[in-house]
Design an enzyme around this catalytic site. Structure first.
Site, PDB file in Angstrom:
ATOM      1  N   GLY A  12       3.249 -26.421 -28.238  1.00 50.54           N
ATOM      2  CA  GLY A  12       4.071 -26.691 -29.467  1.00 50.54           C
ATOM      3  C   GLY A  12       4.212 -25.247 -30.135  1.00 50.54           C
ATOM      4  O   GLY A  12       4.499 -25.105 -31.417  1.00 50.54           O
ATOM      5  N   GLY A  15       6.960 -24.469 -32.643  1.00 50.50           N
ATOM      6  CA  GLY A  15       7.191 -25.220 -34.205  1.00 50.50           C
ATOM      7  C   GLY A  15       6.948 -24.688 -35.366  1.00 50.50           C
ATOM      8  O   GLY A  15       6.437 -23.313 -35.211  1.00 50.50           O
ATOM      9  N   GLN A  16       6.856 -25.109 -36.395  1.00 52.76           N
ATOM     10  CA  GLN A  16       6.480 -24.276 -37.783  1.00 52.76           C
ATOM     11  C   GLN A  16       5.073 -23.508 -37.650  1.00 52.76           C
ATOM     12  O   GLN A  16       5.145 -22.444 -38.004  1.00 52.76           O
ATOM     13  CB  GLN A  16       6.494 -25.241 -38.757  1.00 52.76           C
ATOM     14  CG  GLN A  16       6.396 -24.761 -40.128  1.00 52.76           C
ATOM     15  CD  GLN A  16       6.030 -25.483 -41.348  1.00 52.76           C
ATOM     16  OE1 GLN A  16       5.524 -26.734 -40.970  1.00 52.76           O
ATOM     17  NE2 GLN A  16       6.296 -25.259 -42.519  1.00 52.76           N
ATOM     18  N   ASP A  38       5.693 -24.248 -24.961  1.00 50.03           N
ATOM     19  CA  ASP A  38       6.476 -25.510 -25.430  1.00 50.03           C
ATOM     20  C   ASP A  38       7.204 -26.295 -24.611  1.00 50.03           C
ATOM     21  O   ASP A  38       7.697 -25.717 -23.585  1.00 50.03           O
ATOM     22  CB  ASP A  38       7.257 -24.712 -26.666  1.00 50.03           C
ATOM     23  CG  ASP A  38       7.823 -25.639 -27.824  1.00 50.03           C
ATOM     24  OD1 ASP A  38       7.228 -25.709 -29.061  1.00 50.03           O
ATOM     25  OD2 ASP A  38       8.616 -26.593 -27.489  1.00 50.03           O
ATOM     26  N   ILE A  39       7.939 -27.470 -24.967  1.00 52.52           N
ATOM     27  CA  ILE A  39       8.724 -28.036 -24.034  1.00 52.52           C
ATOM     28  C   ILE A  39       9.897 -27.462 -23.997  1.00 52.52           C
ATOM     29  O   ILE A  39      10.896 -27.385 -22.982  1.00 52.52           O
ATOM     30  CB  ILE A  39       9.008 -29.474 -24.736  1.00 52.52           C
ATOM     31  CG1 ILE A  39       9.568 -30.377 -23.353  1.00 52.52           C
ATOM     32  CG2 ILE A  39       9.770 -29.680 -25.824  1.00 52.52           C
ATOM     33  CD1 ILE A  39       9.377 -31.964 -23.512  1.00 52.52           C
ATOM     34  N   TYR A 147       3.374 -41.926 -37.142  1.00 53.88           N
ATOM     35  CA  TYR A 147       2.664 -40.524 -37.047  1.00 53.88           C
ATOM     36  C   TYR A 147       1.242 -40.734 -37.545  1.00 53.88           C
ATOM     37  O   TYR A 147       0.547 -40.082 -36.786  1.00 53.88           O
ATOM     38  CB  TYR A 147       3.769 -39.519 -37.897  1.00 53.88           C
ATOM     39  CG  TYR A 147       2.972 -38.140 -38.117  1.00 53.88           C
ATOM     40  CD1 TYR A 147       2.376 -37.902 -39.415  1.00 53.88           C
ATOM     41  CD2 TYR A 147       2.775 -37.282 -37.016  1.00 53.88           C
ATOM     42  CE1 TYR A 147       1.845 -36.625 -39.578  1.00 53.88           C
ATOM     43  CE2 TYR A 147       2.256 -36.143 -37.148  1.00 53.88           C
ATOM     44  CZ  TYR A 147       1.861 -35.754 -38.533  1.00 53.88           C
ATOM     45  OH  TYR A 147       1.236 -34.551 -38.848  1.00 53.88           O
ATOM     46  N   LYS A 151      -2.388 -40.094 -35.766  1.00 55.03           N
ATOM     47  CA  LYS A 151      -3.378 -39.010 -35.994  1.00 55.03           C
ATOM     48  C   LYS A 151      -4.678 -39.787 -36.296  1.00 55.03           C
ATOM     49  O   LYS A 151      -5.494 -38.944 -35.993  1.00 55.03           O
ATOM     50  CB  LYS A 151      -2.659 -38.530 -37.557  1.00 55.03           C
ATOM     51  CG  LYS A 151      -1.624 -37.424 -37.246  1.00 55.03           C
ATOM     52  CD  LYS A 151      -2.097 -36.125 -36.378  1.00 55.03           C
ATOM     53  CE  LYS A 151      -0.947 -35.261 -35.638  1.00 55.03           C
ATOM     54  NZ  LYS A 151      -1.341 -34.616 -34.801  1.00 55.03           N
ATOM     55  N   ILE A 177       2.976 -28.172 -45.081  1.00 54.39           N
ATOM     56  CA  ILE A 177       2.732 -26.619 -44.739  1.00 54.39           C
ATOM     57  C   ILE A 177       4.197 -25.911 -44.864  1.00 54.39           C
ATOM     58  O   ILE A 177       5.235 -26.292 -44.597  1.00 54.39           O
ATOM     59  CB  ILE A 177       2.471 -26.177 -43.504  1.00 54.39           C
ATOM     60  CG1 ILE A 177       1.294 -27.043 -43.077  1.00 54.39           C
ATOM     61  CG2 ILE A 177       2.260 -24.790 -43.137  1.00 54.39           C
ATOM     62  CD1 ILE A 177      -0.048 -26.742 -43.891  1.00 54.39           C
TER      63      ILE A 177
HETATM   64  C1  VAH Z   1       4.939 -34.191 -42.107  1.00 52.92           C
HETATM   65  N1  VAH Z   1       4.615 -31.767 -42.190  1.00 52.92           N
HETATM   66  O1  VAH Z   1       5.656 -34.191 -43.069  1.00 52.92           O
HETATM   67  C2  VAH Z   1       4.126 -32.981 -41.679  1.00 52.92           C
HETATM   68  C3  VAH Z   1       2.780 -33.200 -42.222  1.00 52.92           C
HETATM   69  C4  VAH Z   1       1.429 -33.857 -44.209  1.00 52.92           C
HETATM   70  C5  VAH Z   1       2.665 -34.109 -43.619  1.00 52.92           C
HETATM   71  O2  VAH Z   1       1.650 -34.105 -41.419  1.00 52.92           O
HETATM   72  O3  VAH Z   1       5.052 -35.074 -41.205  1.00 52.92           O
END
Ligand code: VAH
Length: 324
Positions: A12, A15-16, A38-39, A147, A151, A177
């Site tokens: 990744g 990514g950011q 990265d892909i 998501y 996690k 972030i």
């Molecule tokens: C999102 N920036 O918004 C990510 C993060 C805390 C959120 O995991 O999905």
């Protein structure tokens, strides 16, 4: 016995977080020792021109293994993931990339007896049943986003590999972030990045969250510092492994807009909440990161005022140079 990190693979890396983490690790460990992957085939110039870059699809273990062999990798920072907003639009893609990618990385970590595996988690692990203010390190994890589900499962999987195989796997629950270098890729906290770019370029921003939506946030330099500090911490001091709460600041769009107006007085914000409001409403407003502070001396350097001054200065310079 603590194994040293010498040859690092980052997934990744476009990514950011991955893009800035790559540059920070190359500075610290030597460019030739930090392989970005990265892909996507077209890395940002700063990544392509500063060290090795490989195309890797984390859902295909062999594409990762080829790099592990080629570069004799002993550490993987696994940043490749589908974030919350994109994950809600395509839950199966989110599960496949986030879970199969993580399992592939962990299995390679065991097979090649790696020194460290770093796998980020997120404030997305929380949902109902926890205090939303100063959310504790130990708490109920009932996320309502796919998501967040990945996690929580990722944290449990990492801890399983720590205890079952002795793999030194570590992770931290990133808040939103904010960075001036790479735009985020499909998260719910992305508004807090977009708003700075729009303020500098257009002096106005249409916010996709409600004005009073308080969320935990962190400036990218602190995110990079936390990630590397955790990776380098003495494992004998760690009571947690894959799920450290880390915090820096919390604010809502109204407060952020007011801070931006101190630099751009004519800045105007409007609010049109979308599907991401429900995701944000399921997350904490602030978190207790005392475990990270005790176990590996975590301490942020930036608050909203110092972050905003730095972001506005950097983005104004980029705008005037025609780069954004
Ligand atoms: C999102 N920036 O918004 C990510 C993060 C805390 C959120 O995991 O999905």
């Amino acid at each position: 016995m603590k194994k040293e990190m010498k040859k690092i693979l980052i997934t990744g890396a476009n990514g950011q977080i991955g893009s800035e983490l790559t540059l920070a690790l190359r500075k610290k460990y030597g460019a030739e020792n930090v392989i970005a992957s990265d892909i996507r085939h077209n890395p940002p110039k700063a990544i392509a021109q500063s060290g090795p870059y490989e195309v890797v699809d984390v859902t295909k273990a062999e594409t990762i293994r080829q790099q592990v062999i080629k570069y004799d990798i002993d550490t993987i920072f696994h940043l490749a993931a589908i974030l919350s907003a994109v994950g809600e639009r395509d839950p199966h893609l989110c599960w496949n990339v986030n879970m199969n990618g993580t399992m592939n990385v962990l299995d390679l970590g065991v097979k090649y007896e790696m020194a460290r595996i770093i796998i980020p988690s997120s404030i997305a692990v929380w949902g109902k049943g926890v205090p939303r203010v100063n959310t504790p390190q130990e708490s109920v994890l009932k996320p309502t986003s796919m998501y967040g589900v990945t996690k929580v499962a990722g944290e449990l999987l990492c801890d399983y590999y720590v205890h079952k195989y002795g793999l030194d796997c570590r992770g931290l629950r990133y808040p939103g972030i904010i960075s001036s270098e790479t735009l985020p890729g499909g998260g719910t906290t992305d508004y807090a990045v977009e708003i700075y770019y729009e303020a500098v370029k257009k002096k106005n921003y249409n916010c996709f969250l409600r004005e009073d939506t308080v969320l935990p946030m962190m400036y990218m330099p602190d995110c990079i510092k936390a990630t590397i500090d955790l990776a380098e911490a003495d494992v004998n001091n760690l009571k947690h492994h894959s799920d450290f709460n880390v915090a820096a600041m919390s604010f809502d769009p109204t407060t952020l807009a007011a801070e931006i107006k101190k630099h751009i007085p004519e800045f105007e914000i409007t609010y049109n909440p979308d599907f991401r409001q429900a995701i944000a409403d399921s997350w904490p407003q602030s978190i207790d990161d005392s475990s990270a502070r005790e176990e590996w001396n975590w301490k942020p350097n930036y608050d909203l005022e110092s972050m905003t001054a730095d972001m506005i200065q950097k983005l104004t310079a980029k705008f005037e140079a025609g780069l954004i």
